[in-house]
Design an enzyme around this catalytic site. Structure first.
Site, PDB file in Angstrom:
ATOM      1  N   HIS A  16       0.854  -1.198   0.000  1.00 32.54           N
ATOM      2  CA  HIS A  16       0.000   0.000   0.000  1.00 32.54           C
ATOM      3  C   HIS A  16       0.886   1.244   0.000  1.00 32.54           C
ATOM      4  CE1 HIS A  16      -3.272  -2.566   2.209  1.00 32.54           C
ATOM      5  NE2 HIS A  16      -3.137  -2.895   0.933  1.00 32.54           N
TER       6      HIS A  16
HETATM    7  C1  FAD Z   1       0.257  -7.320  -4.265  1.00 35.49           C
HETATM    8  C2  FAD Z   1      -0.710  -6.216  -3.967  1.00 35.49           C
HETATM    9  C3  FAD Z   1      -1.837  -6.488  -3.183  1.00 35.49           C
HETATM   10  C4  FAD Z   1      -2.741  -5.467  -2.884  1.00 35.49           C
HETATM   11  N1  FAD Z   1      -3.914  -5.782  -2.233  1.00 35.49           N
HETATM   12  C5  FAD Z   1      -4.875  -4.822  -2.096  1.00 35.49           C
HETATM   13  C6  FAD Z   1      -6.156  -5.151  -1.570  1.00 35.49           C
HETATM   14  O1  FAD Z   1      -6.462  -6.304  -1.277  1.00 35.49           O
HETATM   15  N2  FAD Z   1      -7.047  -4.134  -1.411  1.00 35.49           N
HETATM   16  C7  FAD Z   1      -6.766  -2.826  -1.729  1.00 35.49           C
HETATM   17  O2  FAD Z   1      -7.613  -1.956  -1.510  1.00 35.49           O
HETATM   18  N3  FAD Z   1      -5.562  -2.508  -2.263  1.00 35.49           N
HETATM   19  C8  FAD Z   1      -4.631  -3.468  -2.474  1.00 35.49           C
HETATM   20  N4  FAD Z   1      -3.437  -3.155  -3.066  1.00 35.49           N
HETATM   21  C9  FAD Z   1      -3.179  -1.737  -3.414  1.00 35.49           C
HETATM   22  C10 FAD Z   1      -3.904  -1.294  -4.690  1.00 35.49           C
HETATM   23  O3  FAD Z   1      -3.692  -2.218  -5.718  1.00 35.49           O
HETATM   24  C11 FAD Z   1      -3.378   0.097  -5.047  1.00 35.49           C
HETATM   25  O4  FAD Z   1      -3.681   0.984  -4.000  1.00 35.49           O
HETATM   26  C12 FAD Z   1      -3.957   0.655  -6.349  1.00 35.49           C
HETATM   27  O5  FAD Z   1      -3.788  -0.230  -7.418  1.00 35.49           O
HETATM   28  C13 FAD Z   1      -3.274   1.997  -6.653  1.00 35.49           C
HETATM   29  O6  FAD Z   1      -3.823   2.520  -7.840  1.00 35.49           O
HETATM   30  P1  FAD Z   1      -3.000   3.553  -8.728  1.00 35.49           P
HETATM   31  O7  FAD Z   1      -3.867   3.924  -9.863  1.00 35.49           O
HETATM   32  O8  FAD Z   1      -2.448   4.596  -7.864  1.00 35.49           O
HETATM   33  O9  FAD Z   1      -1.729   2.745  -9.259  1.00 35.49           O
HETATM   34  P2  FAD Z   1      -1.574   1.307 -10.033  1.00 35.49           P
HETATM   35  O10 FAD Z   1      -2.835   0.562  -9.879  1.00 35.49           O
HETATM   36  O11 FAD Z   1      -0.335   0.774  -9.514  1.00 35.49           O
HETATM   37  O12 FAD Z   1      -1.458   1.759 -11.542  1.00 35.49           O
HETATM   38  C14 FAD Z   1      -0.372   2.486 -12.045  1.00 35.49           C
HETATM   39  C15 FAD Z   1      -0.095   2.028 -13.465  1.00 35.49           C
HETATM   40  O13 FAD Z   1       0.757   2.971 -14.095  1.00 35.49           O
HETATM   41  C16 FAD Z   1       1.683   2.289 -14.925  1.00 35.49           C
HETATM   42  N5  FAD Z   1       2.849   3.165 -15.105  1.00 35.49           N
HETATM   43  C17 FAD Z   1       3.765   3.538 -14.160  1.00 35.49           C
HETATM   44  N6  FAD Z   1       4.670   4.362 -14.698  1.00 35.49           N
HETATM   45  C18 FAD Z   1       4.328   4.543 -15.996  1.00 35.49           C
HETATM   46  C19 FAD Z   1       4.896   5.297 -17.065  1.00 35.49           C
HETATM   47  N7  FAD Z   1       5.983   6.066 -16.882  1.00 35.49           N
HETATM   48  N8  FAD Z   1       4.306   5.220 -18.299  1.00 35.49           N
HETATM   49  C20 FAD Z   1       3.196   4.458 -18.490  1.00 35.49           C
HETATM   50  N9  FAD Z   1       2.598   3.727 -17.497  1.00 35.49           N
HETATM   51  C21 FAD Z   1       3.169   3.771 -16.267  1.00 35.49           C
HETATM   52  C22 FAD Z   1       1.994   1.029 -14.138  1.00 35.49           C
HETATM   53  O14 FAD Z   1       2.517   0.021 -14.978  1.00 35.49           O
HETATM   54  C23 FAD Z   1       0.630   0.683 -13.541  1.00 35.49           C
HETATM   55  O15 FAD Z   1      -0.082  -0.197 -14.355  1.00 35.49           O
HETATM   56  C24 FAD Z   1      -2.504  -4.143  -3.360  1.00 35.49           C
HETATM   57  C25 FAD Z   1      -1.373  -3.875  -4.136  1.00 35.49           C
HETATM   58  C26 FAD Z   1      -0.487  -4.901  -4.462  1.00 35.49           C
HETATM   59  C27 FAD Z   1       0.719  -4.594  -5.295  1.00 35.49           C
END
Ligand code: FAD
Length: 482
Positions: A418
Site C-alpha cells: 500500500h
Molecule cells: C500485491 C498487492 C496487493 C494489494 N492488495 C490490495 C487489496 O487487497 N485491497 C486494496 O484496496 N488494495 C490493495 N493493493 C493496493 C492497490 O492495488 C493500489 O492501491 C492501487 O492499485 C493503486 O492505484 P493507482 O492507480 O495509484 O496505481 P496502479 O494501480 O499501480 O497503476 C499504475 C499504473 O501505471 C503504470 N505506469 C507507471 N509508470 C508509468 C509510465 N511512466 N508510463 C506508463 N505507465 C506507467 C503502471 O505500470 C501501472 O499499471 C494491493 C497492491 C499490491 C501490489
C-alpha cells in the site's frame, strides 16, 4: 480482451492518461463517456487474468514491476510491490475492499484543506464502485486459512470481520470460484467501449512543458523505439512511486515525492496439523481489535511465498517448507507515523525510494507480530515461524516472551503493498502538491489522479479510496471542461 491501439511514432489526443490502474482506468472511463478523446498509455502488457495462476511466480514475472523485487531503502529497508500491466495493481492484488472511515476523511479534509470533500458524496461514490466491481462477501465456504484466522480471533474474543472483495461468483460458488473484477474486467473495457484508445507496453519518460503548460509526452516503446504524443490535458496516474518520478523528470520538484506514506507489515508462517494451504487465494478475514494502529490478515501462500517467509532463518526453519500444504502466511500491518521519499535520479530508469520508520512504528511492528502469533496459537497452529532474523520458533504461549525479546525491526522482513501520498491534494500549499481536485501546483493542465493524491495512508486497504477520489476528480474535470 479489448482492442489495443497500434504503436506509431506519433499520436495526438485531447486527454492523455498515463497509467491504467485504479486511478487511470476509472478516470478514462468517465472522461471517454463524457465525450473526450482519451488516449491511455500503459507501461506494462495486457495479460488475461485466466492465463496464469494468481499469486504465482509466473504472475510476478509478467505483471509485477521488476518481478516484485523493489525496495524503499532505510533502517530497515521496506520491500514493496507494484503492478506493471494493463489494470496496474488491481490485476495482482488481493481484491479486499474497505471504505475509508469518516475519521480518515475528516482528517484529510481538515489537515490538507480539501474543498468540497463531503462524506455523503464520497460514500455515494463508494456505492457506485461497489456496484461496478460487484463487491461482496464470499457466498459459500471460506478458505481454511481464512477460517483459522477467524477462529483464532474469536477464541481470544478479539474483533474481526470478513472483508468483501471485488469478485464475481457463479451461482452456488465459494471462495475458490471467484473471478476478480479488476480494471481489465470493468473500467478499461468501459473506457475503450466509449472510444478511449489504449496503448500498452509504452513508458512515458517525460512531459515537455512550456511556461506551466504541458503539450507533449516522450515515450519509449517495447523495442526501445521513441514515440511522442501531443495532448491538451494530461492525467498522471502512474501510481504513488512513478507519478512523482515522472513529474520530477519533467521538471516539477517542490513537495512532489516528499511524503510517501505506506502501511508497513511484518509476516509469519503458521503450520497446522492438516493441509490448509490454498495457493491461489488469500484469506478474507481481518482482525480489527487494535485498528486502526494494527490490523492482522492473511497473505498469499503460494509455496514460493511460504519459502520466502522462512528465509530469514532458513537454517532453523527452512526444512518446514516441505510441509507447505500445512502452512499459511499471515501479516500484521500498522499505520505508520514515518514518511518516505521518491527521488528521480538523472541517468537511472527507476527512482530512488527511501522510508523512515519512527520508534513508535518499530515498537508497533514487534507488538503486532507477537499478537498475531498469539492468534495463530489460539487457532491451533503447532508451530509459528516469525519473519525476522534470529526469531524463535513459537510453539506455545510461553515462547511469546522470547519472540518479543528478540524482535528488532532492523532484523525484520518489513514489506508493503500500500503506497500513497507522494502528491497530496488540498488547498493548504504548505503540505499539498496538487489542488483540491488533483491539478498539480505550478502547472495549468497537468492533473494527478491516483494513490499519490491521498493525504496519508488510510489505515485500511486503499483501492476504494483511490478509486473514489479518482472518480470525484474526473467528474470535477468534466464539469470544468465541458
Ligand atoms: C500485491 C498487492 C496487493 C494489494 N492488495 C490490495 C487489496 O487487497 N485491497 C486494496 O484496496 N488494495 C490493495 N493493493 C493496493 C492497490 O492495488 C493500489 O492501491 C492501487 O492499485 C493503486 O492505484 P493507482 O492507480 O495509484 O496505481 P496502479 O494501480 O499501480 O497503476 C499504475 C499504473 O501505471 C503504470 N505506469 C507507471 N509508470 C508509468 C509510465 N511512466 N508510463 C506508463 N505507465 C506507467 C503502471 O505500470 C501501472 O499499471 C494491493 C497492491 C499490491 C501490489
Amino acid at each position: 480482451m479489448v482492442e489495443l491501439t497500434e504503436p506509431r511514432s506519433h499520436h495526438d489526443c485531447q486527454i492523455l492518461v498515463i497509467g491504467s490502474g485504479a486511478g487511470g482506468a476509472t478516470s478514462s472511463a468517465l472522461l471517454a463517456e463524457a465525450g473526450f478523446d482519451v488516449l491511455i498509455v500503459e507501461e506494462g502488457a495486457w495479460v488475461e487474468q485466466d492465463s496464469m495462476a494468481p499469486f504465482s511466480l509466473e504472475q510476478m514475472d509478467r505483471q509485477y514491476r521488476s518481478g516484485g523485487v523493489t525496495v524503499a531503502l532505510g533502517r530497515p529497508s521496506i520491500a514493496y510491490t507494484e503492478g506493471r500491466c494493463a489494470g496496474g495493481g488491481t490485476e495482482i492484488n488481493s481484491g479486499l475492499y474497505r471504505r475509508p472511515s469518516e475519521a480518515t476523511l475528516a482528517r484529510w479534509r481538515t489537515d490538507y484543506a480539501i474543498h468540497d470533500f463531503g462524506d455523503t458524496e464520497f460514500f455515494t461514490t463508494c456505492d457506485e464502485i461497489e456496484r461496478s466491481l460487484s463487491v461482496q462477501t464470499v457466498p459459500g465456504r471460506h478458505s481454511p486459512a481464512s477460517e483459522l484466522l477467524r477462529r483464532g480471533a474469536e477464541g481470544l474474543g478479539w474483533q474481526h470481520d470478513e472483508i468483501p472483495r471485488w469478485m464475481a461468483y457463479p451461482d452456488g460458488g465459494d471462495a475458490a470460484t471467484g473471478r476478480r473484477q479488476s480494471m481489465t474486467r470493468t473500467y478499461l473495457p468501459r473506457a475503450v467501449g466509449a472510444g478511449a484508445r489504449l496503448l500498452c507496453e509504452h513508458r512515458v519518460d517525460k512531459l515537455i512543458v512550456d511556461r506551466g503548460r504541458a503539450f507533449r509526452a516522450e515515450l519509449t516503446g517495447p523495442d526501445g523505439s521513441p514515440t511522442t504524443i501531443d495532448f491538451e490535458h494530461v492525467l498522471v496516474c502512474a501510481g504513488a512511486i512513478h507519478t512523482p518520478a515522472l513529474l520530477q523528470r519533467s521538471g516539477f520538484r517542490g513537495l512532489v515525492g516528499k511524503a510517501l506514506a505506506v502501511h508497513p507489515t511484518v509476516k509469519l508462517a503458521a503450520r497446522f496439523d492438516d493441509a490448509i494451504n490454498v495457493d491461489d487465494d488469500v484469506p478474507v478475514h481481518q482482525v480489527k481489535e487494535f485498528a486502526p494502529e494494527l490490523s492482522f490478515g492473511g497473505s498469499a501462500s503460494h509455496p514460493g511465498l511460504v519459502a520466502l517467509a522462512l528465509t530469514d532463518n532458513w537454517r532453523e526453519m527452512g526444512n518446514a517448507v516441505t510441509a507447505w500444504p500445512e502452512i499459511a502466511v499471515y501479516y500484521a500491518a500498522i499505520t505508520s507515523q514515518g514518511r518516505g521519499r521518491v527521488v528521480s535520479v538523472p541517468g537511472l530508469k527507476d527512482p530512488l525510494v527511501t522510508y523512515r520508520l519512527t520508534k513508535r512504528d518499530r515498537d508497533l511492528l514487534g507488538q503486532g507480530l507477537a499478537r498475531l502469533a498469539l492468534v495463530m496459537l489460539e487457532a491451533g497452529a503447532r508451530q509459528v515461524f516469525p519473519s525476522f532474523k534470529q526469531a524463535p520458533i513459537v510453539s506455545s504461549r510461553a515462547d511469546l516472551a522470547e519472540l518479543t525479546g528478540r524482535f528488532s525491526a532492523n532484523a525484520a522482513s518489513v514489506m508493503t503493498v500500500h503506497l500513497c501520498s507522494t502528491v497530496p491534494m488540498g488547498s493548504d500549499r504548505s503540505k499539498a502538491a496538487a489542488d483540491s481536485f488533483g491539478r498539480l501546483y505550478g502547472a495549468d493542465n497537468i492533473y494527478v489522479n491516483d494513490a499519490s493524491l491521498l493525504p496519508d495512508a488510510p489505515g485500511v486497504n486503499p483501492q476504494a479510496s483511490v478509486m473514489a477520489v479518482a472518480l470525484r476528480n474526473a467528474r470535477h474535470f468534466i464539469e470544468e471542461h465541458s
